[in-house]
Write an enzyme that holds these catalytic residues in place. Structure first.
Site, PDB file in Angstrom:
ATOM      1  N   HIS A  99       0.872  -1.293   0.107  1.00 63.29           N
ATOM      2  CA  HIS A  99       0.118   0.000  -0.100  1.00 63.29           C
ATOM      3  C   HIS A  99       0.921   1.343   0.064  1.00 63.29           C
ATOM      4  O   HIS A  99       2.019   1.313   0.644  1.00 63.29           O
ATOM      5  CB  HIS A  99      -0.871   0.154   1.273  1.00 63.29           C
ATOM      6  CG  HIS A  99      -2.194   0.848   1.145  1.00 63.29           C
ATOM      7  ND1 HIS A  99      -1.926   2.355   1.315  1.00 63.29           N
ATOM      8  CD2 HIS A  99      -3.166   0.518   0.768  1.00 63.29           C
ATOM      9  CE1 HIS A  99      -3.131   2.860   1.132  1.00 63.29           C
ATOM     10  NE2 HIS A  99      -4.136   1.731   0.731  1.00 63.29           N
ATOM     11  N   ASP A 155      -7.890  -5.400  -0.019  1.00 67.93           N
ATOM     12  CA  ASP A 155      -8.386  -6.142  -0.947  1.00 67.93           C
ATOM     13  C   ASP A 155      -8.054  -7.541  -0.922  1.00 67.93           C
ATOM     14  O   ASP A 155      -8.115  -8.622  -1.633  1.00 67.93           O
ATOM     15  CB  ASP A 155      -7.827  -5.778  -2.385  1.00 67.93           C
ATOM     16  CG  ASP A 155      -8.367  -4.447  -2.764  1.00 67.93           C
ATOM     17  OD1 ASP A 155      -7.547  -3.409  -3.197  1.00 67.93           O
ATOM     18  OD2 ASP A 155      -9.593  -4.265  -2.837  1.00 67.93           O
TER      19      ASP A 155
END
Ligand code: SDX
Length: 424
Positions: free
Chosen positions: A302, A359
Site C-alpha cells: 500500500h 483487497d
C-alpha cells in the site's frame, strides 16, 4: 516551524509551513513557480498534498483510519453503511430522525428511468460490469442534468447513492441473462441490493441476515480512503466543474485498474491459480520477490499503510466469521492465510513494508456470499461511492479550489525545422 527555506541557484526562498489537525506537516508550494521559476517534481504524487480535507484521516505508520474522526473499528462494529454515507457526505452522525429521513429518501430514489434498461441490453453479455457501471453513471447526467443549484446537487447526490446499487444489480442480472429484479421499498439498503442480485421472478427470496450484515461491513470498510487514485480522479474531473455523475464515472474507471480497486478480483484469480497449481504458495511467494517473474502478490502492499491496513485486519476476522456462519469451507482462505504468514516473516516483504491491504480478504467473503469474481470491483465501487461524493462536494465547496492542472518537465526534442516529406 512556520516557514521552510529553499536555496536555488544561490538564492534563498522561504515558504509557509502548514500543520494539520493531526499534526501532519506540509510545505505550502502554492507560490513556488512564481517565486523561483522552478516546479516541484513528484511523479505519482507520493509526496504531494492536493488539498486540505476534513473527511478521512489515515496514519499509515500506526494503521489508523478514521471517517470524520470516528475510528473505522467503531464504525465497522456499531454503524451501518447508510449511516456512514450520511456521516461522510453531511459531516455528522445523523440523529434517529435524520437517519430515518435519509433512508426514506434513498429508498424512494432507487428506480432507474425505464429507458435506461436499454443501456444494459446494448452491452455484450461478456461486458465487464465495471464498464457498465461507468457508462451508466455518466448517463444519469442525461436524465438529471445538474444545475449549479445546491438543492438540485443534493437531490442528485441522493439519486446517485440510491440508483448505483440498482445499476450494479442490473449489470449482474444482464451478465447472467436473468430478468431484472426491481428494488423494494420494504427492504434495507443492503437487503435490497442482495434481493435484486439473487432473487428470481419465479419464487420469493428472503435475504439471510448474515449476508446483509456482512455486506454492511464490507461497504463501510470501503466507504472512503482520502486522496486515493479514484478519489483524486473524481476531484480532478470535478475541478473543471464537470457534473457529479461525470466525475464519479471517471472515479469508477480509475478504480477498475488491478493496482487499485481491481485488486480484489486479481487476488481471487491469483489464489485460484495457486490452488489449481497444487496450492504451492511458497513457489508464488518466491515469484513475487523476483521482479523479472512479472508476478505480483495482489492484495499486498500500500502506498500509505506501512505496517498494516486496519481494514484487512477486520476483514480477516470477518472472513472466518462469515464463512463459518454460512458453513462454507474455502481452500483459498487457507492459502491466503499461509501467504500472509510467510510474508510477515520474509525480509523482502518486511523491508518493503508490504502487508495485506483491504483487497486481500474481501474477495473471499464476496465469493462465499455467492457474488461472482467480476462483480468484486463493482462491490468496491458501491462502497466507495459515498467517499467519492463527499470528496467531490468538499472540493466544489472549497473556495481555494482551482482547476487541477499539473505541470511537467519537458524532455523531448528541442526546436527544429519542419522538413518536407521528400527531404526526411
Ligand atoms: C487499494 O490509495 C489507496 O488508499 C488505495 C486503497 C483505497 O482504499 O482506495 O487502499 C485501495 O488500491 C489497495 C491496493 C490494491 N492493489 C494491490 O493489492 C496490487 C498489488 N500492490 C501493488 O501493486 C502496490 O503495492 C501498490 C500499487 C498498492 C502500491 O504501489 P507503490 O506504493 O507505488 O509501491 P511500488 O509499486 O513502488 O513498490 C515498492 C516496492 C517495489 O520493489 P522494489 O522496486 O523496491 O524492488 O515493493 C514491491 C515493488 O516491486 N512491491 C511488491 C508488491 N507491491 C509492491 N512486490 C510484490 N508484491 C506486491 N504486491
Amino acid at each position: 516551524m512556520t516557514t521552510a527555506k529553499l536555496i536555488l541557484n544561490g538564492q534563498e526562498y522561504e515558504f509557509p509551513v502548514m500543520v494539520g489537525s493531526e499534526h501532519e506537516v506540509a510545505i505550502d508550494f502554492t507560490k513556488l513557480r512564481a517565486q523561483t521559476g522552478a516546479i516541484a517534481y513528484d511523479p505519482g504524487y507520493g509526496n504531494t498534498g492536493s488539498c486540505e480535507s476534513e473527511i478521512t484521516f489515515i496514519d499509515g505508520e500506526a494503521g489508523i483510519l478514521r471517517y470524520r474522526g470516528y475510528p473505522i473499528e467503531q464504525l465497522a462494529e456499531k454503524s451501518s453503511f447508510v449511516e456512514v454515507c450520511y456521516l461522510l457526505v453531511y459531516n455528522k452522525l445523523p440523529t434517529a430522525a435524520e437517519l430515518a429521513a435519509f433512508e426514506q429518501k434513498l429508498t424512494y430514489h432507487t428506480l432507474l428511468h425505464e429507458d435506461m434498461k436499454k443501456f444494459f441490453e446494448s452491452f455484450p453479455g461478456t461486458a465487464h460490469p465495471m464498464a457498465i457501471m461507468s457508462a451508466t453513471a455518466i448517463s444519469l447526467s442525461a436524465y438529471y442534468p445538474e444545475f449549479l443549484d445546491p438543492e438540485i446537487i443534493d437531490l442528485n447526490i441522493v439519486r446517485l447513492l440510491a440508483k448505483f446499487k440498482t445499476i450494479a444489480a442490473y449489470a449482474y442480472k444482464r451478465s447472467i441473462g436473468q430478468a431484472y429484479i426491481y428494488p423494494r421499498n420494504d427492504l434495507s439498503y443492503t437487503e435490497d441490493f442482495l434481493h435484486m442480485m439473487f432473487a428470481v421472478r419465479t419464487e420469493p427470496y428472503e435475504v439471510p441476515e448474515v449476508l446483509s450484515r456482512a455486506l454492511d461491513l464490507l461497504l463501510i470498510l470501503h466507504a472512503d480512503h482520502e486522496q486515493n487514485c479514484s478519489a483524486s480522479t473524481v476531484r480532478m474531473v470535478g475541478s473543471s466543474q464537470a457534473n457529479l455523475f461525470a466525475s464519479v464515472a471517471a472515479g469508477v474507471s480509475a478504480l477498475w485498474g488491478p493496482l487499485h480497486g481491481g485488486a480484489n478480483q486479481a487476488v481471487i484469480e491469483m489464489l485460484e491459480k495457486i490452488h489449481a497449481d497444487g496450492g504451492d504458495y511458497k513457489k508464488y511467494m518466491n515469484m513475487a520477490k523476483d521482479r523479472d517473474s512479472g508476478f505480483r502478490l495482489m492484495g499486498f502492499g500500500h502506498r500509505v499503510y506501512k505496517n498494516f491496513d486496519p481494514r484487512a485486519q477486520i476483514l480477516k476476522k470477518a472472513a472466518d466469521d462469515v464463512l463459518g456462519a454460512l458453513g462454507v469451507s474455502d481452500p483459498l482462505l487457507e492459502i491466503a492465510k499461509n501467504l500472509e504468514e510467510i510474508a510477515l516473516n520474509d525480509s523482502y516483504f518486511v523491508e518493503r513494508k508490504l502487508y495485506p491491504n483491504v483487497d486481500f480478504y474481501s474477495g473471499i467473503i464476496y465469493r462465499a456470499m455467492g457474488i461472482p469474481t467480476d462483480m468484486f470491483t463493482v462491490m468496491f465501487a458501491l462502497g466507495r461511492l459515498p467517499g467519492w461524493i463527499a470528496q467531490w462536494k468538499e472540493m466544489r465547496n472549497d473556495p481555494a479550489t482551482r482547476i487541477n492542472r499539473p505541470r511537467q518537465i519537458y524532455t523531448g526534442a528541442t526546436e527544429r525545422d519542419y522538413l518536407p516529406v521528400d527531404q526526411r
